[in-house]
Scaffold this motif. Structure first.
Motif, PDB file in Angstrom:
ATOM      1  N   ILE A  79     -37.018  18.025 -12.482  1.00  0.00           N
ATOM      2  CA  ILE A  79     -36.110  16.797 -11.481  1.00  0.00           C
ATOM      3  C   ILE A  79     -34.568  16.883 -12.204  1.00  0.00           C
ATOM      4  N   ASP A  80     -33.637  16.701 -11.053  1.00  0.00           N
ATOM      5  CA  ASP A  80     -32.303  16.694 -11.589  1.00  0.00           C
ATOM      6  C   ASP A  80     -31.645  15.458 -10.909  1.00  0.00           C
ATOM      7  N   LEU A  81     -31.352  14.399 -11.731  1.00  0.00           N
ATOM      8  CA  LEU A  81     -30.893  13.290 -11.166  1.00  0.00           C
ATOM      9  C   LEU A  81     -29.355  13.355 -11.313  1.00  0.00           C
ATOM     10  N   SER A  82     -28.563  14.358 -11.614  1.00  0.00           N
ATOM     11  CA  SER A  82     -27.249  14.279 -12.054  1.00  0.00           C
ATOM     12  C   SER A  82     -26.617  14.858 -10.729  1.00  0.00           C
ATOM     13  N   VAL A  83     -26.987  15.583  -9.714  1.00  0.00           N
ATOM     14  CA  VAL A  83     -26.644  16.323  -8.755  1.00  0.00           C
ATOM     15  C   VAL A  83     -25.405  15.539  -7.712  1.00  0.00           C
ATOM     16  N   GLY A  84     -25.494  14.019  -7.696  1.00  0.00           N
ATOM     17  CA  GLY A  84     -24.517  13.251  -7.012  1.00  0.00           C
ATOM     18  C   GLY A  84     -23.238  13.174  -7.901  1.00  0.00           C
ATOM     19  N   SER A  85     -23.530  12.925  -9.213  1.00  0.00           N
ATOM     20  CA  SER A  85     -22.566  13.000 -10.099  1.00  0.00           C
ATOM     21  C   SER A  85     -21.763  14.363 -10.377  1.00  0.00           C
ATOM     22  N   THR A  86     -22.436  15.424  -9.975  1.00  0.00           N
ATOM     23  CA  THR A  86     -21.887  16.680 -10.121  1.00  0.00           C
ATOM     24  C   THR A  86     -20.866  16.939  -9.052  1.00  0.00           C
ATOM     25  N   MET A  87     -21.462  16.389  -7.816  1.00  0.00           N
ATOM     26  CA  MET A  87     -20.741  16.443  -6.620  1.00  0.00           C
ATOM     27  C   MET A  87     -19.372  15.792  -6.606  1.00  0.00           C
ATOM     28  N   LEU A 238     -17.503  20.866  -0.257  1.00  0.00           N
ATOM     29  CA  LEU A 238     -17.534  21.024   1.407  1.00  0.00           C
ATOM     30  C   LEU A 238     -17.431  19.643   1.891  1.00  0.00           C
ATOM     31  N   ALA A 239     -18.212  18.770   0.911  1.00  0.00           N
ATOM     32  CA  ALA A 239     -18.186  17.312   1.637  1.00  0.00           C
ATOM     33  C   ALA A 239     -16.688  16.686   1.371  1.00  0.00           C
ATOM     34  N   THR A 240     -15.977  17.100   0.257  1.00  0.00           N
ATOM     35  CA  THR A 240     -14.546  16.877   0.158  1.00  0.00           C
ATOM     36  C   THR A 240     -13.518  17.381   1.209  1.00  0.00           C
ATOM     37  N   ALA A 241     -13.813  18.633   1.624  1.00  0.00           N
ATOM     38  CA  ALA A 241     -13.163  19.557   2.672  1.00  0.00           C
ATOM     39  C   ALA A 241     -13.208  18.883   3.990  1.00  0.00           C
ATOM     40  N   ARG A 242     -14.615  18.384   4.221  1.00  0.00           N
ATOM     41  CA  ARG A 242     -14.915  17.638   5.521  1.00  0.00           C
ATOM     42  C   ARG A 242     -14.152  16.207   5.671  1.00  0.00           C
ATOM     43  N   LEU A 243     -14.048  15.736   4.447  1.00  0.00           N
ATOM     44  CA  LEU A 243     -13.665  14.059   4.556  1.00  0.00           C
ATOM     45  C   LEU A 243     -12.197  14.346   4.294  1.00  0.00           C
ATOM     46  N   THR A 244     -11.574  15.544   4.077  1.00  0.00           N
ATOM     47  CA  THR A 244     -10.047  15.609   3.672  1.00  0.00           C
ATOM     48  C   THR A 244      -9.470  14.700   2.564  1.00  0.00           C
ATOM     49  N   ALA A 245     -10.529  14.252   1.684  1.00  0.00           N
ATOM     50  CA  ALA A 245     -10.193  13.432   0.568  1.00  0.00           C
ATOM     51  C   ALA A 245     -11.099  13.520  -0.826  1.00  0.00           C
ATOM     52  N   SER A 246     -10.545  13.411  -1.815  1.00  0.00           N
ATOM     53  CA  SER A 246     -11.624  13.456  -2.796  1.00  0.00           C
ATOM     54  C   SER A 246     -11.807  11.971  -3.332  1.00  0.00           C
ATOM     55  N   ASP A 247     -13.228  11.534  -3.298  1.00  0.00           N
ATOM     56  CA  ASP A 247     -13.282  10.139  -3.620  1.00  0.00           C
ATOM     57  C   ASP A 247     -14.546  10.128  -4.746  1.00  0.00           C
ATOM     58  N   PRO A 248     -14.291  10.447  -6.026  1.00  0.00           N
ATOM     59  CA  PRO A 248     -15.171  10.612  -6.833  1.00  0.00           C
ATOM     60  C   PRO A 248     -16.109   9.068  -6.982  1.00  0.00           C
ATOM     61  N   SER A 249     -15.614   7.920  -6.566  1.00  0.00           N
ATOM     62  CA  SER A 249     -16.162   6.811  -6.793  1.00  0.00           C
ATOM     63  C   SER A 249     -17.397   6.704  -5.778  1.00  0.00           C
ATOM     64  N   SER A 250     -17.641   7.411  -4.650  1.00  0.00           N
ATOM     65  CA  SER A 250     -18.615   7.062  -3.595  1.00  0.00           C
ATOM     66  C   SER A 250     -19.294   8.531  -3.381  1.00  0.00           C
ATOM     67  N   LEU A 251     -18.592   9.628  -3.437  1.00  0.00           N
ATOM     68  CA  LEU A 251     -19.110  10.873  -3.017  1.00  0.00           C
ATOM     69  C   LEU A 251     -20.449  11.218  -3.735  1.00  0.00           C
ATOM     70  N   GLY A 252     -21.376  11.597  -3.141  1.00  0.00           N
ATOM     71  CA  GLY A 252     -22.597  11.914  -3.581  1.00  0.00           C
ATOM     72  C   GLY A 252     -23.467  10.782  -4.108  1.00  0.00           C
ATOM     73  N   THR A 253     -23.006   9.466  -3.921  1.00  0.00           N
ATOM     74  CA  THR A 253     -24.012   8.380  -4.120  1.00  0.00           C
ATOM     75  C   THR A 253     -25.363   8.593  -3.622  1.00  0.00           C
ATOM     76  N   LEU A 254     -26.540   8.385  -4.313  1.00  0.00           N
ATOM     77  CA  LEU A 254     -27.788   8.371  -3.845  1.00  0.00           C
ATOM     78  C   LEU A 254     -28.107  10.092  -3.051  1.00  0.00           C
ATOM     79  N   MET A 255     -27.197  10.899  -3.485  1.00  0.00           N
ATOM     80  CA  MET A 255     -27.483  12.291  -3.121  1.00  0.00           C
ATOM     81  C   MET A 255     -28.869  12.846  -3.617  1.00  0.00           C
ATOM     82  N   GLU A 256     -29.153  12.410  -4.912  1.00  0.00           N
ATOM     83  CA  GLU A 256     -30.222  12.716  -5.807  1.00  0.00           C
ATOM     84  C   GLU A 256     -31.664  12.465  -4.957  1.00  0.00           C
ATOM     85  N   LEU A 257     -31.554  11.169  -4.648  1.00  0.00           N
ATOM     86  CA  LEU A 257     -32.624  10.573  -3.828  1.00  0.00           C
ATOM     87  C   LEU A 257     -32.848  11.468  -2.475  1.00  0.00           C
TER      88      LEU A 257
END
Length: 325
Positions: A79-87, A238-257
């Protein structure tokens, strides 16, 4: 000497198939997608339009990419719980290096995902930590590192080449959807047609037996986690490109689930030994369509989470029933 002929098993009747847990694990997710689409065609106004379906595909594409990497990891009984943080880490690095050019910025962001995966794989295979414990460290630390790199701030991205990844299209197909589709085909080929793919499944089925038979278990595990990390970083780009912004505080939150849910609902067992690539894609699509359907009917997002939990329980129950037979 006598021989005993083996009689062919009679074909199961249609109703008998519906009582077989194996049928639900094999085809249940596709039937569920069809049911949700049929429901929306009958009862949800403007849902089955080309624009809305295109929007749903664009939104689910990053989840599909992360889920494909997660499917490979789960195939090894990991299992990999770090994918959201990697994003988030990839999203934080992207604007920092865009001044050196598009290619260097992309390579550095993807390399960060590979490094995260290599650390996870090393902790699992060489140190011997349980995957959930090994990846928990970067689940917490990875996002913290991303926030430090971005000074805790959201950064707008105006580079047209990056924005083309998130908002562009090719032959009418959104670029992010095209990338997710090509990646799904590549992972399917990897699993079904390559020695590495067969080794992943063999290790997930019985790691001790795989080691005794001479398979490079440690090397394969590290490689699988690296692939998962790179795919998570790509999804972050890709998510950053779609949102036209880099937001490390929220991007990928709960993505692992979300990724684990897509894999499990798609029919890949959590105890490894099997990987269902198409089922994983369908599982991610089912979760996206279900959430969009509830939103269209003015139900709160918490309702979607409850429905998602119910589907996960049903999928795990079906898998358990199939193993017990």
């Amino acid at each position: 000497m006598t021989t005993q002929a083996t009689l062919p098993r009679p074909a199961a009747k249609p109703l008998a198939r519906l009582r077989d847990p194996a049928w639900y694990q094999e085809y249940g997710v596709y039937a569920a997608v069809a049911v949700v689409l049929l429901f929306n065609a009958l009862f949800t106004e403007h849902f089955m339009t080309a624009d809305n379906l295109r929007t749903q595909l664009v939104q689910v594409a990053p989840i599909v990419i992360v889920a494909l990497g997660m499917a490979l990891v789960i195939g090894t009984e990991g299992i990999d719980l770090s994918v959201g943080s990697t994003m988030a880490l990839a999203a934080a690095l992207l604007p920092l290096y865009l001044g050196y050019g598009l290619v260097p910025a992309l390579l550095i962001a993807l390399l960060a995902g590979a490094v995260v995966g290599a650390i996870n794989g090393t902790l699992v295979s060489l140190v011997g930590l349980q995957p959930i414990v090994a990846t928990l460290a970067l689940f917490v630390g990875g996002r913290g590192l991303a926030l430090v790199m971005a000074d805790g701030q959201l950064k707008q991205i105006v580079n047209p080449d990056i924005l083309a990844l998130g908002t562009g299209s090719f032959l009418g197909i959104p670029t992010v959807v095209l990338i997710a589709g090509v990646l799904a085909l590549a992972v399917a080929f990897l699993v079904q047609r390559t020695t590495f793919g067969r080794q992943i499944v063999a290790i997930g089925g019985n790691r001790s037996a795989a080691a005794l038979s001479g398979l490079p278990v440690k090397r394969v595990l590290i490689g699988v986690y690296i692939l998962c990390g790179v795919m998570a970083a790509l999804a972050g780009i890709l998510a950053t490109a779609r949102l036209t912004a880099s937001d490390p505080s929220s991007l990928g939150t709960l993505m692992e689930l979300s990724a684990i849910t897509a894999v499990v609902v798609g029919g890949t067992p959590l105890n490894g030994g099997s990987i269902r690539v198409l089922g994983t894609v369908a599982g991610a699509l089912l979760m996206q369509l279900l959430r969009a359907t509830l939103v269209k009917h003015d139900l709160p997002d918490s309702t979607a989470q409850i429905a998602q939990a119910a589907i996960i329980i049903a999928a795990v129950y079906v898998a358990r029933e199939r193993r017990s037979r």
